[in-house]
Design an enzyme around this catalytic site. Structure first.
Site, PDB file in Angstrom:
ATOM      1  N   HIS A   9      -5.145 -35.134  34.821  1.00 23.36           N
ATOM      2  CA  HIS A   9      -6.479 -35.365  34.265  1.00 23.36           C
ATOM      3  C   HIS A   9      -7.012 -34.133  33.536  1.00 23.36           C
ATOM      4  CE1 HIS A   9      -9.280 -38.729  34.309  1.00 23.36           C
ATOM      5  NE2 HIS A   9     -10.267 -37.862  34.304  1.00 23.36           N
ATOM      6  N   ARG A  41      -6.366 -34.565  30.023  1.00 27.55           N
ATOM      7  CA  ARG A  41      -7.352 -35.465  29.411  1.00 27.55           C
ATOM      8  C   ARG A  41      -8.617 -34.686  29.063  1.00 27.55           C
ATOM      9  NH1 ARG A  41      -8.848 -41.004  29.318  1.00 27.55           N
ATOM     10  NH2 ARG A  41     -11.038 -41.419  29.777  1.00 27.55           N
ATOM     11  N   LYS A  60      -9.631 -49.269  32.284  1.00 25.85           N
ATOM     12  CA  LYS A  60     -10.334 -49.847  33.425  1.00 25.85           C
ATOM     13  C   LYS A  60     -10.876 -51.224  33.062  1.00 25.85           C
ATOM     14  CE  LYS A  60     -11.756 -45.465  35.541  1.00 25.85           C
ATOM     15  NZ  LYS A  60     -12.906 -44.662  36.024  1.00 25.85           N
ATOM     16  N   HIS A  69     -14.481 -44.917  27.418  1.00 21.55           N
ATOM     17  CA  HIS A  69     -15.677 -44.879  28.259  1.00 21.55           C
ATOM     18  C   HIS A  69     -16.612 -46.024  27.880  1.00 21.55           C
ATOM     19  CE1 HIS A  69     -15.132 -40.279  29.023  1.00 21.55           C
ATOM     20  NE2 HIS A  69     -14.379 -41.020  29.802  1.00 21.55           N
ATOM     21  N   TYR A  74     -18.259 -33.842  28.144  1.00 20.30           N
ATOM     22  CA  TYR A  74     -17.311 -33.011  27.409  1.00 20.30           C
ATOM     23  C   TYR A  74     -17.974 -32.199  26.313  1.00 20.30           C
ATOM     24  CZ  TYR A  74     -13.777 -35.871  29.675  1.00 20.30           C
ATOM     25  OH  TYR A  74     -12.998 -36.501  30.608  1.00 20.30           O
ATOM     26  N   ARG A  77      -5.390 -41.856  30.859  1.00 23.28           N
ATOM     27  CA  ARG A  77      -5.413 -41.697  32.313  1.00 23.28           C
ATOM     28  C   ARG A  77      -4.001 -41.874  32.864  1.00 23.28           C
ATOM     29  NH1 ARG A  77      -9.691 -45.310  31.075  1.00 23.28           N
ATOM     30  NH2 ARG A  77     -11.769 -44.401  31.338  1.00 23.28           N
TER      31      ARG A  77
END
Length: 421
Positions: free
Chosen positions: A367, A370, A296, A393, A402, A272
């Site tokens: 992004h 990504r 995150k 994730h 994806y 990211r």
């Protein structure tokens, strides 16, 4: 000689009246009006030169006279003594006046064609206070949410506070009908369904926090649902487009070398934007080919770093970064040409600039690289669980987006496994 009067010129300002009469006579082919005795250059004056808005500050002594031009008039010199400042006639001054402050701001704030209005413009600039600030502190300390998530939740709570103030009520006094009206208000002011769903999620957590802390007895969000946000397929580039993008920077310059290393790392790791700009040189193991990053919630993960990305990053560390690092002493891996940490918007501008150079796309964002990283891995048979670990994730359902594949890949699978293909 007939005296021409201007109704809008104040009779008490004799110099303005004389100047207006003279310009009017020039337009009609008349003669100059005789200068008033007080306007003669041989008379000494001890006056402070007025610096009023709307005046024409004429040339000083020994300098060429300025000229004005009006509709239907040729270039007429300012009449009067060379050392005196003359007032421009009001009709001409109004035509030449600058736009008002409000009009100038309206032109600067015009939206570009195709842009949507920003709904946050109605939100007051003051940060959340009181119980809203307590909730954000709880998310930062106990939940360890990222700074970007806290900023987004803070904007949502600021919108709710502004909505409550317009109704002369506090946030904790809002009922279910008020919250439903607030959600509808967000949709009316241009927020997408995804942004409204995020706001509903933030408010749901906020009121649960207030209920748990004893500040509320009933949760007003109990039976409210967020608007359905349709899942859009992620945009991605083809391998040929990625190659064109990677070759766009001019690697003979330090900035081009830095940009090439950034693009290589983005595509090789799928990081990211916030993860990339916070990288440090110590986070890279160039021998093993492993990169350590914090995603995150400050979750640490290991991501493989390819050979090409390692080669360009090593060149950047040897040739470009030592030129900028001593200026600010920043500890991050990728720096600006001033030696400071590279910002998120700066990285976005780098990707878009090279995308335009390569002719890839006009609105390419970091992004998208990504998405391309994940899509190309899945097309070549990568495991979904391994991809989840590399992307960081928390839920595999986020990674399943994806699993979209191109038509060529779909046709290849069909031809390989269908018995009657």
């Amino acid at each position: 000689m007939r005296v021409v009067r201007f109704d809008r010129v104040r009779t008490s300002v004799r110099r303005g009246l004389l100047a207006g009469q003279r310009l009017h006579q020039l337009a009609r082919g008349g003669h100059h009006h005789r200068a008033h005795p007080r306007d003669r250059p041989d008379r000494a004056r001890l006056r402070r030169q007025a610096q009023l808005r709307g005046r024409d500050h004429g040339a000083q002594r020994g300098q060429p006279r300025q000229h004005v031009r009006g509709p239907g008039l040729g270039a007429a010199a300012h009449l009067g003594p060379p050392g005196r400042q003359r007032r421009v006639p009001l009709p001409l001054a109004r035509r030449q006046a600058r736009p008002r402050r409000g009009q100038a701001q309206a032109r600067r704030l015009d939206l570009r064609p195709g842009a949507e209005p920003i709904a946050r413009a109605r939100v007051l600039a003051e940060p959340p206070a009181g119980v809203e600030r307590e909730y954000l502190d709880h998310l930062r300390v106990e939940r360890a949410l990222s700074a970007n998530t806290l900023e987004a939740y803070g904007r949502d709570l600021s919108r709710l506070s502004a909505y409550a103030r317009r109704r002369k009520r506090s946030v904790l006094d809002l009922g279910q009908a008020d919250i439903a009206g607030f959600i509808g208000d967000l949709r009316e002011h241009g927020l997408s369904a995804r942004s409204v769903a995020r706001a509903v999620h933030a408010l749901r957590g906020f009121f649960r926090f207030c209920l748990r802390e004893g500040k509320l007895r009933v949760d007003p969000m109990e039976n409210l649902r967020a608007p359905r946000a349709f899942t859009a397929l992620p945009r991605y580039l083809t391998p040929a487009q990625v190659e064109g993008l990677l070759d766009a920077p001019d690697v003979t310059t330090p900035l081009g070398l830095r940009d090439r290393a950034i693009l290589e790392v983005l595509y090789a790791t799928g990081l990211r934007v916030s993860e990339l700009v916070s990288l440090r040189p110590s986070d890279l193991d160039m021998e093993v080919g492993i990169l350590t990053c914090f995603g995150k919630g400050r979750k640490e993960r290991l991501v493989p770093l390819g050979a090409q990305a390692r080669r360009w990053t090593a060149r950047y560390l040897e040739e470009a970064r030592p030129r900028w690092a001593p200026r600010r002493g920043a500890a991050e891996l990728f720096l600006s040409n001033r030696g400071a940490r590279l910002s998120r918007m700066g990285l976005w501008g780098i990707v878009r600039r090279h995308a335009l150079t390569a002719g890839v796309a006009s609105t390419l964002t970091p992004h998208v690289l990504r998405h391309s990283f994940a899509t190309h891995l899945l097309e070549r048979g990568a495991d979904l669980r391994a991809l989840q670990a590399m992307l960081g994730h928390a839920d595999i359902s986020t990674t399943q987006i994806y699993t979209h594949i191109t038509r060529e890949r779909l046709r290849k699978v069909y031809d390989q496994y269908h018995p009657r293909a």
